[in-house]
Design a protein around this motif. Sequence first.
Motif, PDB file in Angstrom:
ATOM      1  N   ILE A 157       0.814  -1.439   0.303  1.00 36.87           N
ATOM      2  CA  ILE A 157       0.060  -0.059  -0.191  1.00 36.87           C
ATOM      3  C   ILE A 157       0.836   1.630   0.292  1.00 36.87           C
ATOM      4  CG2 ILE A 157       0.066   0.089   2.164  1.00 36.87           C
ATOM      5  CD1 ILE A 157      -3.441   0.885   1.950  1.00 36.87           C
ATOM      6  N   VAL A 158       0.709   2.478  -0.587  1.00 36.29           N
ATOM      7  CA  VAL A 158       1.196   3.590  -0.588  1.00 36.29           C
ATOM      8  C   VAL A 158       0.689   4.686   0.104  1.00 36.29           C
ATOM      9  CG1 VAL A 158       2.069   4.949  -1.764  1.00 36.29           C
ATOM     10  CG2 VAL A 158       2.189   3.037  -2.418  1.00 36.29           C
ATOM     11  N   PHE A 159       0.599   5.054   1.097  1.00 35.22           N
ATOM     12  CA  PHE A 159      -0.057   6.532   1.756  1.00 35.22           C
ATOM     13  C   PHE A 159       1.329   7.798   0.836  1.00 35.22           C
ATOM     14  CE2 PHE A 159      -0.958   3.242   4.818  1.00 35.22           C
ATOM     15  CZ  PHE A 159      -1.755   3.335   4.462  1.00 35.22           C
ATOM     16  N   TYR A 160       0.686   8.948   0.517  1.00 37.06           N
ATOM     17  CA  TYR A 160       1.242  10.096   0.196  1.00 37.06           C
ATOM     18  C   TYR A 160      -0.067  11.070   0.752  1.00 37.06           C
ATOM     19  CZ  TYR A 160      -1.841  11.109  -4.170  1.00 37.06           C
ATOM     20  OH  TYR A 160      -2.777  10.702  -5.114  1.00 37.06           O
ATOM     21  N   SER A 161       1.161  12.407   1.206  1.00 34.73           N
ATOM     22  CA  SER A 161       0.668  13.820   1.493  1.00 34.73           C
ATOM     23  C   SER A 161      -0.801  14.217   0.613  1.00 34.73           C
ATOM     24  CB  SER A 161       1.673  14.688   1.801  1.00 34.73           C
ATOM     25  OG  SER A 161       0.922  15.726   3.088  1.00 34.73           O
ATOM     26  N   GLY A 162      -0.708  15.055  -0.706  1.00 40.56           N
ATOM     27  CA  GLY A 162      -1.278  14.626  -1.554  1.00 40.56           C
ATOM     28  C   GLY A 162      -1.785  16.495  -1.629  1.00 40.56           C
ATOM     29  N   GLN A 215      -0.644   6.306 -11.587  1.00 36.37           N
ATOM     30  CA  GLN A 215      -0.440   4.449 -12.408  1.00 36.37           C
ATOM     31  C   GLN A 215      -0.647   3.653 -11.335  1.00 36.37           C
ATOM     32  OE1 GLN A 215       0.689   3.604 -15.359  1.00 36.37           O
ATOM     33  NE2 GLN A 215       0.942   5.399 -16.294  1.00 36.37           N
ATOM     34  N   LEU A 216       0.368   3.183  -9.762  1.00 36.76           N
ATOM     35  CA  LEU A 216       0.371   2.904  -8.888  1.00 36.76           C
ATOM     36  C   LEU A 216      -0.848   2.630  -8.652  1.00 36.76           C
ATOM     37  CD1 LEU A 216       3.589   4.151  -7.282  1.00 36.76           C
ATOM     38  CD2 LEU A 216       3.684   1.681  -7.651  1.00 36.76           C
ATOM     39  N   GLY A 217      -2.176   3.686  -8.428  1.00 40.77           N
ATOM     40  CA  GLY A 217      -3.347   3.606  -8.110  1.00 40.77           C
ATOM     41  C   GLY A 217      -4.115   2.518  -8.537  1.00 40.77           C
ATOM     42  N   ARG A 218      -3.552   2.045  -9.905  1.00 41.83           N
ATOM     43  CA  ARG A 218      -4.377   0.813 -10.275  1.00 41.83           C
ATOM     44  C   ARG A 218      -4.262  -0.552 -10.278  1.00 41.83           C
ATOM     45  NH1 ARG A 218      -3.088   4.068 -16.114  1.00 41.83           N
ATOM     46  NH2 ARG A 218      -3.936   5.591 -15.601  1.00 41.83           N
ATOM     47  N   SER A 219      -3.358  -0.690  -9.426  1.00 37.87           N
ATOM     48  CA  SER A 219      -2.862  -2.201  -9.169  1.00 37.87           C
ATOM     49  C   SER A 219      -2.997  -2.421  -7.561  1.00 37.87           C
ATOM     50  CB  SER A 219      -1.783  -2.633  -9.972  1.00 37.87           C
ATOM     51  OG  SER A 219      -0.776  -1.189  -9.086  1.00 37.87           O
ATOM     52  N   LYS A 220      -2.708  -1.286  -6.735  1.00 39.59           N
ATOM     53  CA  LYS A 220      -2.491  -1.681  -5.893  1.00 39.59           C
ATOM     54  C   LYS A 220      -3.973  -0.262  -4.901  1.00 39.59           C
ATOM     55  CE  LYS A 220       1.455  -1.664  -5.985  1.00 39.59           C
ATOM     56  NZ  LYS A 220       2.504  -1.947  -5.530  1.00 39.59           N
ATOM     57  N   PRO A 221      -3.562  -1.016  -3.234  1.00 37.25           N
ATOM     58  CA  PRO A 221      -4.208   1.080  -2.906  1.00 37.25           C
ATOM     59  C   PRO A 221      -3.174   1.721  -2.258  1.00 37.25           C
ATOM     60  CG  PRO A 221      -4.266  -1.293  -0.979  1.00 37.25           C
ATOM     61  CD  PRO A 221      -3.905  -1.308  -2.542  1.00 37.25           C
ATOM     62  N   VAL A 222      -3.155   3.214  -3.070  1.00 35.15           N
ATOM     63  CA  VAL A 222      -2.666   4.553  -2.940  1.00 35.15           C
ATOM     64  C   VAL A 222      -3.962   5.190  -2.092  1.00 35.15           C
ATOM     65  CG1 VAL A 222      -1.535   6.340  -4.362  1.00 35.15           C
ATOM     66  CG2 VAL A 222      -1.492   3.648  -4.991  1.00 35.15           C
ATOM     67  N   VAL A 279      -7.734  -1.410   7.302  1.00 36.83           N
ATOM     68  CA  VAL A 279      -8.356  -2.381   8.032  1.00 36.83           C
ATOM     69  C   VAL A 279      -8.745  -2.895   6.697  1.00 36.83           C
ATOM     70  CG1 VAL A 279     -11.249  -2.350   8.910  1.00 36.83           C
ATOM     71  CG2 VAL A 279      -8.700  -0.879  10.132  1.00 36.83           C
ATOM     72  N   ARG A 280      -8.990  -2.196   5.563  1.00 33.97           N
ATOM     73  CA  ARG A 280      -9.602  -2.554   4.528  1.00 33.97           C
ATOM     74  C   ARG A 280      -8.760  -4.033   4.121  1.00 33.97           C
ATOM     75  NH1 ARG A 280     -12.081   2.103   3.057  1.00 33.97           N
ATOM     76  NH2 ARG A 280      -9.976   2.880   2.108  1.00 33.97           N
ATOM     77  N   ILE A 281      -6.709  -3.802   4.394  1.00 32.14           N
ATOM     78  CA  ILE A 281      -6.413  -4.712   3.720  1.00 32.14           C
ATOM     79  C   ILE A 281      -5.619  -5.512   4.578  1.00 32.14           C
ATOM     80  CG2 ILE A 281      -5.545  -3.506   1.326  1.00 32.14           C
ATOM     81  CD1 ILE A 281      -3.190  -2.780   3.017  1.00 32.14           C
ATOM     82  N   ASP A 282      -6.179  -5.393   5.714  1.00 29.30           N
ATOM     83  CA  ASP A 282      -5.641  -6.456   7.208  1.00 29.30           C
ATOM     84  C   ASP A 282      -6.669  -6.762   8.045  1.00 29.30           C
ATOM     85  OD1 ASP A 282      -4.435  -7.625   8.234  1.00 29.30           O
ATOM     86  OD2 ASP A 282      -3.395  -6.576   9.149  1.00 29.30           O
ATOM     87  N   PRO A 283      -8.145  -6.859   7.211  1.00 32.34           N
ATOM     88  CA  PRO A 283      -9.444  -6.307   8.207  1.00 32.34           C
ATOM     89  C   PRO A 283      -9.219  -7.347   9.874  1.00 32.34           C
ATOM     90  CG  PRO A 283      -9.881  -7.621   6.400  1.00 32.34           C
ATOM     91  CD  PRO A 283      -8.851  -7.134   6.169  1.00 32.34           C
ATOM     92  N   ALA A 284      -8.641  -8.890   9.779  1.00 35.68           N
ATOM     93  CA  ALA A 284      -8.483  -9.455  11.022  1.00 35.68           C
ATOM     94  C   ALA A 284      -7.987  -8.796  12.008  1.00 35.68           C
ATOM     95  CB  ALA A 284      -7.536 -10.479  10.914  1.00 35.68           C
ATOM     96  N   HIS A 285      -7.387  -7.401  12.165  1.00 35.33           N
ATOM     97  CA  HIS A 285      -6.075  -6.287  13.036  1.00 35.33           C
ATOM     98  C   HIS A 285      -7.019  -4.930  13.400  1.00 35.33           C
ATOM     99  CE1 HIS A 285      -3.728  -9.518  11.579  1.00 35.33           C
ATOM    100  NE2 HIS A 285      -3.345  -9.804  12.960  1.00 35.33           N
ATOM    101  N   LYS A 286      -8.234  -5.183  12.584  1.00 37.65           N
ATOM    102  CA  LYS A 286      -9.020  -3.984  12.644  1.00 37.65           C
ATOM    103  C   LYS A 286      -9.381  -3.402  14.273  1.00 37.65           C
ATOM    104  CE  LYS A 286     -13.475  -2.790  12.313  1.00 37.65           C
ATOM    105  NZ  LYS A 286     -15.404  -2.405  12.800  1.00 37.65           N
ATOM    106  N   ASP A 287      -9.432  -3.892  15.008  1.00 33.02           N
ATOM    107  CA  ASP A 287      -9.414  -3.548  17.016  1.00 33.02           C
ATOM    108  C   ASP A 287      -7.965  -2.833  16.867  1.00 33.02           C
ATOM    109  OD1 ASP A 287     -11.992  -4.182  16.865  1.00 33.02           O
ATOM    110  OD2 ASP A 287     -11.079  -5.796  18.483  1.00 33.02           O
ATOM    111  N   ALA A 288      -6.617  -3.671  16.593  1.00 32.83           N
ATOM    112  CA  ALA A 288      -5.548  -3.065  16.641  1.00 32.83           C
ATOM    113  C   ALA A 288      -5.792  -1.948  16.429  1.00 32.83           C
ATOM    114  CB  ALA A 288      -4.614  -4.426  16.603  1.00 32.83           C
ATOM    115  N   TYR A 289      -5.567  -1.972  15.109  1.00 28.87           N
ATOM    116  CA  TYR A 289      -5.458  -0.492  14.342  1.00 28.87           C
ATOM    117  C   TYR A 289      -6.730   0.847  15.243  1.00 28.87           C
ATOM    118  CZ  TYR A 289      -2.927  -3.249  10.400  1.00 28.87           C
ATOM    119  OH  TYR A 289      -2.805  -4.066   9.549  1.00 28.87           O
ATOM    120  N   ALA A 290      -7.553   0.056  15.235  1.00 30.77           N
ATOM    121  CA  ALA A 290      -8.161   1.083  16.015  1.00 30.77           C
ATOM    122  C   ALA A 290      -8.156   1.991  16.922  1.00 30.77           C
ATOM    123  CB  ALA A 290      -9.729   0.816  16.096  1.00 30.77           C
ATOM    124  N   ALA A 291      -7.490   1.215  18.325  1.00 33.93           N
ATOM    125  CA  ALA A 291      -6.741   1.212  19.722  1.00 33.93           C
ATOM    126  C   ALA A 291      -5.246   2.236  19.349  1.00 33.93           C
ATOM    127  CB  ALA A 291      -6.513   0.098  20.149  1.00 33.93           C
TER     128      ALA A 291
END
Length: 315
Positions: free
Chosen positions: A89-94, A107-114, A159-171
């Motif tokens: 996954i890629v994160f940028y400021s925008g 370009q990257l946004g066509r093949s993975k979450p950006v 959470v979208r790419i790793d829903p099993a660890h939703k609670d940990a990300y939320a905390a």
Amino acid sequence: MPGLRTILHAAVLLGAAILAACSERSPAPAAPATAGAIEAVCTTGMVADVVRNIGGERVQVAALMGEGVDPHLYKASPADVRLLSDATIVFYSGLHLEGKMGEILEQLGRSKPVVAIGEHVDHARLMSPPGAAGVHDPHIWFDVSLWAQTIPAVREALVRIDPAHKDAYAARADQYSQRLEALHMQVQSAMVTIPQGSRVLVTAHDAFGYFARAYGLEVHAIQGISTESEAALKDINNLVDLLVSRKVPAVFVESSVPRKNIEALVEGCAARGHTVTIGGELFSDAMGKPGTDEGTYPGMVMHNVNTIVKALGGS
Ligand SMILES: [Zn+2]
């Protein structure tokens, strides 16, 4: 754009070749705790700080732009292209901060979450430079309460790419929110100690608009909200006029912008009999060295605040 696709493709092939040839490049994780970890690639250190804090041990975070790097002018190197193509996954400021990386991110946004985390803050709170309605000032990390609004976007993307660890990300997202809330109040209480007449911040480029609005300063800069434009002599002379007439005691250099324009201000004031000092170096568009306090977002903010408060006569 076939050119870019070819580069990306070549980079993937090259990456595979290096992996095959050299097992040292990417050793297999020793501990099962990191197995299946998410590889997040971020543009700036400030973005990486949010992702690191919310991702915790599940997410390996790499930042492309290190200390002193100007994101307005930054172009992806072949090594960056490899990192970006390997990322989960890629994160940028925008908001057009990464002005030269638009195409590759698209370009990257066509093949993975950006994810452009800055696009997720309340747009009613975005500022536009004078005469440029519809163009947003991208330097939103300078208002800590506004930057905190990027937290839900990062949490939701993980959470979208790793829903099993939703609670940990939320905390972890809650914890980081609380940390930034406390930081925002800390900045407010430090800035009010600067005497009213001295609340004038003069910097190399116009990165501090949100800071000024949030914490009660007047801000002037030699260059605009991007460092792409050259400073005009006229702008330097106008700023010298302001510094002399308002008896402003200090101006500031930025770690990601060359010092020469700020030095021209100091010389211009000296020629007119007004001593203005360089109040210190501010981290505007890049954090400090990794592993130091200033290499974290809260540390960068407090370095700037302490430097400004001290140079402008606060306590
Ligand atoms: Zn900037």
